[in-house]
Each structure stands twice: as C-alpha cells, then as structure tokens.
Design a protein around this motif. Structure first.
Motif, PDB file in Angstrom:
ATOM      1  N   ASN A 388      51.100  -5.458  12.012  1.00  0.00           N
ATOM      2  CA  ASN A 388      49.890  -6.527  12.345  1.00  0.00           C
ATOM      3  C   ASN A 388      49.514  -7.468  11.248  1.00  0.00           C
ATOM      4  N   ALA A 389      49.067  -7.012  10.186  1.00  0.00           N
ATOM      5  CA  ALA A 389      48.596  -7.619   9.015  1.00  0.00           C
ATOM      6  C   ALA A 389      48.861  -6.910   7.726  1.00  0.00           C
ATOM      7  N   PRO A 390      48.793  -7.677   6.633  1.00  0.00           N
ATOM      8  CA  PRO A 390      48.537  -9.288   6.481  1.00  0.00           C
ATOM      9  C   PRO A 390      50.013 -10.077   6.968  1.00  0.00           C
ATOM     10  N   TRP A 429      54.384  -1.993  24.998  1.00  0.00           N
ATOM     11  CA  TRP A 429      54.403  -3.228  25.522  1.00  0.00           C
ATOM     12  C   TRP A 429      53.018  -3.781  25.891  1.00  0.00           C
ATOM     13  N   GLY A 430      52.196  -2.931  25.943  1.00  0.00           N
ATOM     14  CA  GLY A 430      50.718  -3.173  26.057  1.00  0.00           C
ATOM     15  C   GLY A 430      49.809  -2.263  25.596  1.00  0.00           C
ATOM     16  N   TYR A 431      49.186  -2.810  24.730  1.00  0.00           N
ATOM     17  CA  TYR A 431      47.975  -1.690  23.787  1.00  0.00           C
ATOM     18  C   TYR A 431      46.608  -1.894  24.429  1.00  0.00           C
ATOM     19  N   ASN A 432      46.023  -3.059  24.546  1.00  0.00           N
ATOM     20  CA  ASN A 432      44.768  -3.003  25.103  1.00  0.00           C
ATOM     21  C   ASN A 432      44.859  -3.053  26.504  1.00  0.00           C
ATOM     22  N   VAL A 446      47.577  -6.668  20.222  1.00  0.00           N
ATOM     23  CA  VAL A 446      47.290  -6.511  18.727  1.00  0.00           C
ATOM     24  C   VAL A 446      47.166  -7.593  18.013  1.00  0.00           C
ATOM     25  N   GLY A 447      46.160  -7.993  17.434  1.00  0.00           N
ATOM     26  CA  GLY A 447      46.031  -9.212  16.594  1.00  0.00           C
ATOM     27  C   GLY A 447      45.952  -9.110  15.141  1.00  0.00           C
ATOM     28  N   GLY A 451      41.408 -12.847  14.379  1.00  0.00           N
ATOM     29  CA  GLY A 451      41.353 -13.312  15.598  1.00  0.00           C
ATOM     30  C   GLY A 451      42.396 -14.125  16.123  1.00  0.00           C
ATOM     31  N   ASN A 452      43.586 -14.012  15.451  1.00  0.00           N
ATOM     32  CA  ASN A 452      44.942 -14.426  15.894  1.00  0.00           C
ATOM     33  C   ASN A 452      45.863 -13.750  16.423  1.00  0.00           C
ATOM     34  N   ASP A 453      46.615 -14.103  17.552  1.00  0.00           N
ATOM     35  CA  ASP A 453      47.685 -13.239  18.076  1.00  0.00           C
ATOM     36  C   ASP A 453      48.817 -13.058  17.230  1.00  0.00           C
ATOM     37  N   VAL A 454      49.477 -12.094  17.410  1.00  0.00           N
ATOM     38  CA  VAL A 454      50.879 -11.737  16.680  1.00  0.00           C
ATOM     39  C   VAL A 454      51.882 -11.372  17.866  1.00  0.00           C
TER      40      VAL A 454
END
Length: 541
Positions: A388-390, A429-432, A446-447, A451-454
């Motif tokens: 997910n990041a960076p 396919w669904g986290y939260n 998962v962002g 605060g941005n979508d990935v």
C-alpha cells in the motif's frame, strides 16, 4: 363473413411479411456495415487503458517473443474499433505445436475499472473462442501466453491469429506472434522463495466448492507464487506432494495460531517437517505482522525465543515497514536482530531515506542494505515485501502502477540479494468492507496512509463465478509478477556462466535505483541481451 375472414388473413400475411423483412434487415446490421479496426501488438507489461487510444503507436501486428525452456511468457493483441461489434471472435492456433511441448492460451481483458476517469484493464479472463461484444472506441486487449517445458526444442515458432466479425466472417485484423525458445532450461528447483496470503473466507463469498482453496493455491503456484498455507494440513499425507514440490518454496506452520499452541502440538508439527530436509528448509512461522510498538517488538522477541527453543532452525517471518528508534543510537533493526533469523523488511527500506530519515535522530554508520548483507553473512535469510505505501515512484502491485515497474520490482530484489518475496493478500477483496465485489470496486479499503485510495491492493485474483469461470481469474499483475520471478531465476543461472559485473551492469541499466526504471522497449532489449549471452555461454561450456 367469409370476405371479412379473408381480409383478416390477408392483412395478417402482409404484417407478417413486413415483420420478417424488418427482422432480416436487423440481422443484416453488422453483415454489410463497414467497420474500421485498428490493431496492434504490445508487451504484456504495457497496461491498456480502454478509453484512451495510445497516440503515435506503431500499428505493428507482429510480435517477437523470447523465452526459456520451463517458463511462461506472453504478449498482447489489441483491438480498437470505430463501431460496435456485436459478435467478434478471435481465432487462434493454440495447439499448433503441442507435439513440441509448446502450449498456448488466450485471455480477453474486456472488463475495466474506472480510476480517476481512466478505464484500466486488469482481469485476464480465459477465452475459448466464444463470440463476444466489442464496444466502439474502447481498447480491448487479448493476452496470448506460451508455455514451454524442459523438453521443448529450442528454435523459432510462429502463431497466427485472426479477429473476425462473426456476423459475416470478415477478417478485421490479423496478428503474428513469433516465439523464439532459447536453449536455456530453467531449473525445476527454485532459488527465489515466495509467500502470499489466500483469503478462503473471501473466496467463499463468490466461489463455492470443497476444493476451491486448492484451485486458488494451484493457480497461484502456476504463477511462481506460493500461498502462505498449503491446501492440506501439514500432518495430512496429502500435504506431502506439495511440501516436496520444487515449485513450493515456502509454507507457514499454523499461521497466526502457532503462538497459541501448547508445546506438544508445536513439537508434533516440528517433527513432521523434520522428517524431510527439503520440507524443513521451506517451513516458517508467521504469527505477528508489522511490529512497530515496543510492546509488539517485545511480543515478537518472545515468540522467536520460544520457537527457537522448541523448533530450532525455523524462522519467524514478521514483515516490518518502520525502523523506529528504540534507544540512544539504537533502532528497530537492532531490537530485532538478537531474535531474528528470517528478515522481511518492506522493499523501500533499502532506500535509507525511507528507513533512516523518517525515524532516527542519528545516522547509522552502515546503510540499511549493508546491514542486511551482514545478517546474511551470519546465516540469516532476508526477504522483502510491498504493501500500500509508499506509492509511485516506488514499485507496488496496484492496478494503475506501470507494468514495467512491477516486473522490474523483482529485478530490484535480485540486485539487493533479497532471497524471497512476501505479499499479504491475493484474494482480499474487502478489507474494512467485507462485502466488496472486486468486479465492481477495485478499492479494498486499504489506502496509502495519506488519505488516498489505492486500487487492487490485496488482490491478484478475481472470483470466477460472476463471469462463468469455476475458479480464480488471474490479473495481468500476477502474470507480470510471475515473469519477474522467472527473470530472477534466469539471473541465478546466468551467474554461473556470465561475467557477474557485466550481468549486474545490465540489471542496473534497467533499474538504477528503487525509484528509477528504464523504458519498456529498452527493458526487453536488455532482457534479450542477457538471454542471448546466456544461451551462447551454455553452448560453449
């Protein structure tokens, strides 16, 4: 009365004839219509955006593909029409060289996800020659893949493809793929290890069946990636075939739960994998994820120490993305080192601006990369992971990450002597939100931490049931990952026969740093140069 009846019958016949003529006219729509189709071939890594026709592209319908024995490689055939095609069909010669142990498959990518106004293609749906609709002014890719075995004769093979309007059998586009098989055999025993999470509960929301987890595991394995958990319990005799399979490079003992097992149960599993040194080498524990706090690090050390006492030789994999300061002149790596024999930092941490600058008020004497190599010299194993990041310019497995970046991500592992790759989910396919349908929404919850979508994070498969497939549908991202892992295996082989400095220079040309990448065309040129050089060296050995 008879005259009235006669008039009614006559009128009915006229209406029927008129309706029949209208029906024939409707059926003729598409038969006589002039349809202009643009067609071209491109690399598998060249992700297509359906509502953006590339500018200044070469309408080249011939593709030259280079591959080794014992691998799968693919490319794309692209269709773009100025009018709707109600029934289009791609005809191919899939079994042309089956007697040469060269097989082929074809996939259509006609489902898209809209991300910031762009319709990205991602799912590779198996295509069996059915007639399907093609929307006008939308790019529609087909992936064609070729698979060799160690017994496939080296040489050149040619495949032809025709895209037709099924309404009148008119050929709208023709393609040629020239497959060159190098006289290089990829070893069956893999050097590079992998592990990825398969979420069975998520799968069951769409794909039902007693052996469905096994289907996902097997397809993942076909793409050079192992699931964290085997299809069968390690104590089950049916697990033996998997533990002995040279493609299976790792498996987890009691994922998450092993820390709760009593000593007797732990020893039961430990003694099981000790029955075979091959199994023992592949086994690991995964009971804690991304420890960042002092409490989490203390728990990690406690688990490691217990397992080291009861199950010596089996490491605990604990991915970590932070390198927090843990004391004066001490960091998280220092805190983990006494208990760790299996490391798994996030790939970006090999960049000191990511591993030191955000966390520490001092500058360690050695780089993060140097410290990892020191641990390896002491006998530790070092993996890496992404998650997910960076975001860009660092490599990720997102839908909208450039495909060439995703393939070169694996070259970056080889550059840094990283021995394995971990990914947290291929079917989450669904986290939260546990009710997400990935065919409709590619955001799993998962962002990027800012605060941005990935998009596409946590899944490399789609459930097949919604599109009529009894099992998983792979993404192009998984196929690109597979190819990058094959590249690593080629490099390990090339080390034995080519000048290492020359090989490293070629790889560094392709990706000089963790955030820089060569062009797509130059990447394939470099790969061909390495393959040609290895083939020549093998002939002269």
């Amino acid at each position: 009365m008879k005259k009235l009846l006669l008039l009614i019958i006559t009128f009915s016949m006229i209406v029927s004839l008129f309706a029949c003529n209208e029906s024939e006219k409707k059926d003729d729509v598409g038969k006589n219509e002039v349809i202009n189709v643009s067609a071209w071939t491109t690399h598998l890594t060249d992700k297509q955006i359906a509502n953006v026709k590339p500018k200044n592209i070469s309408m080249n319908t011939v593709y030259d593909l280079y591959m080794m024995k014992g691998e799968t490689e693919g490319c794309q055939l692209i269709i773009y029409s100025d009018k709707d095609i109600k029934k289009g069909v791609m005809e191919s010669e899939l079994d042309k060289y089956a007697d040469k142990n060269l097989t082929s498959e074809i996939f259509v990518m006609n489902k898209t996800h809209t991300i910031k106004g762009k319709k990205w293609t991602d799912s590779a749906i198996p295509y069996y020659g059915t007639k399907i609709a093609f929307d006008s002014r939308l790019v529609t890719p087909f992936i064609v893949e070729f698979t060799t075995t160690k017994d496939t004769p080296a040489g050149d093979y040619t495949y032809s493809y025709e895209f037709k309007n099924a309404a009148n059998n008119e050929v709208l586009a023709s393609f040629t793929v020239n497959v060159h098989v190098w006289d290089i055999v990829l070893p069956e025993d893999k050097t590079f290890a992998t592990s990825a999470g398969i979420n069975g509960m998520q799968i069951a929301r769409f794909d039902r069946g007693s052996e469905m987890y096994k289907k996902y595991y097997d397809m993942l394995l076909e793409h050079n990636v192992c699931g964290h958990v085997l299809p069968y319990d390690i104590l089950d005799e049916k697990a033996e075939a998997y533990m002995s399979d040279p493609r299976v490079t790792s498996f987890v003992i009691g994922i998450w739960d092993a820390k709760l097992w009593d000593d007797e149960k732990l020893l039961q599993y430990y003694n099981r994998v000790k029955e075979n040194p091959v199994w023992f080498e592949k086994a690991m524990f995964y009971v804690i994820d991304e420890p960042t706090t002092e409490e989490a690090l203390a728990n990690y050390r406690e688990y490691c120490d217990r397992f080291a006492k009861l199950c010596p030789g089996i490491g605990v994999i604990a991915p970590f993305y932070t390198n927090n300061q843990t004391g004066v002149g001490k960091d998280q790596v220092d805190a983990m080192a006494p208990s760790t024999i299996l490391w798994c930092p996030k790939l970006c941490l090999w960049d000191d601006s990511q591993s030191y600058d955000p966390f520490l008020d001092y500058k360690p004497e050695k780089s993060f990369a140097e410290r990892m190599k020191e641990f390896q010299a002491e006998g530790d194993t070092v993996w890496a992971y992404v998650c997910n990041a960076p975001t860009s310019p660092y490599a990720q497995l997102f839908i909208d990450t450039d495909g060439i970046v995703q393939r070169l991500m694996m070259w970056q592992h080889y550059q840094r002597d990283i021995e394995g790759f971990l990914y947290w989910g291929v079917s989450t396919w669904g986290y939260n939100d546990k009710n997400v349908d990935p065919w409709k929404k590619p955001y799993t919850g998962v962002g990027d931490g800012k605060g941005n979508d990935v998009y596409g994070e946590g899944f490399l498969f789609y459930p097949g049931t919604p599109v009529g497939i009894a099992g998983p549908v792979a993404t192009s991202r998984l196929k690109i990952l597979r190819d990058g892992i094959d590249d690593i295996e080629m490099f390990y082989l090339a080390e034995k026969y080519l000048d290492k400095e020359w090989l490293d220079a070629k790889i560094n040309e392709a990706t000089p740093t963790l955030t820089s990448y060569t062009s797509e065309e130059n990447f394939y040129k470099i790969r061909k140069e390495i393959g040609d050089a290895l083939e020549a060296a093998l002939k002269n050995k």
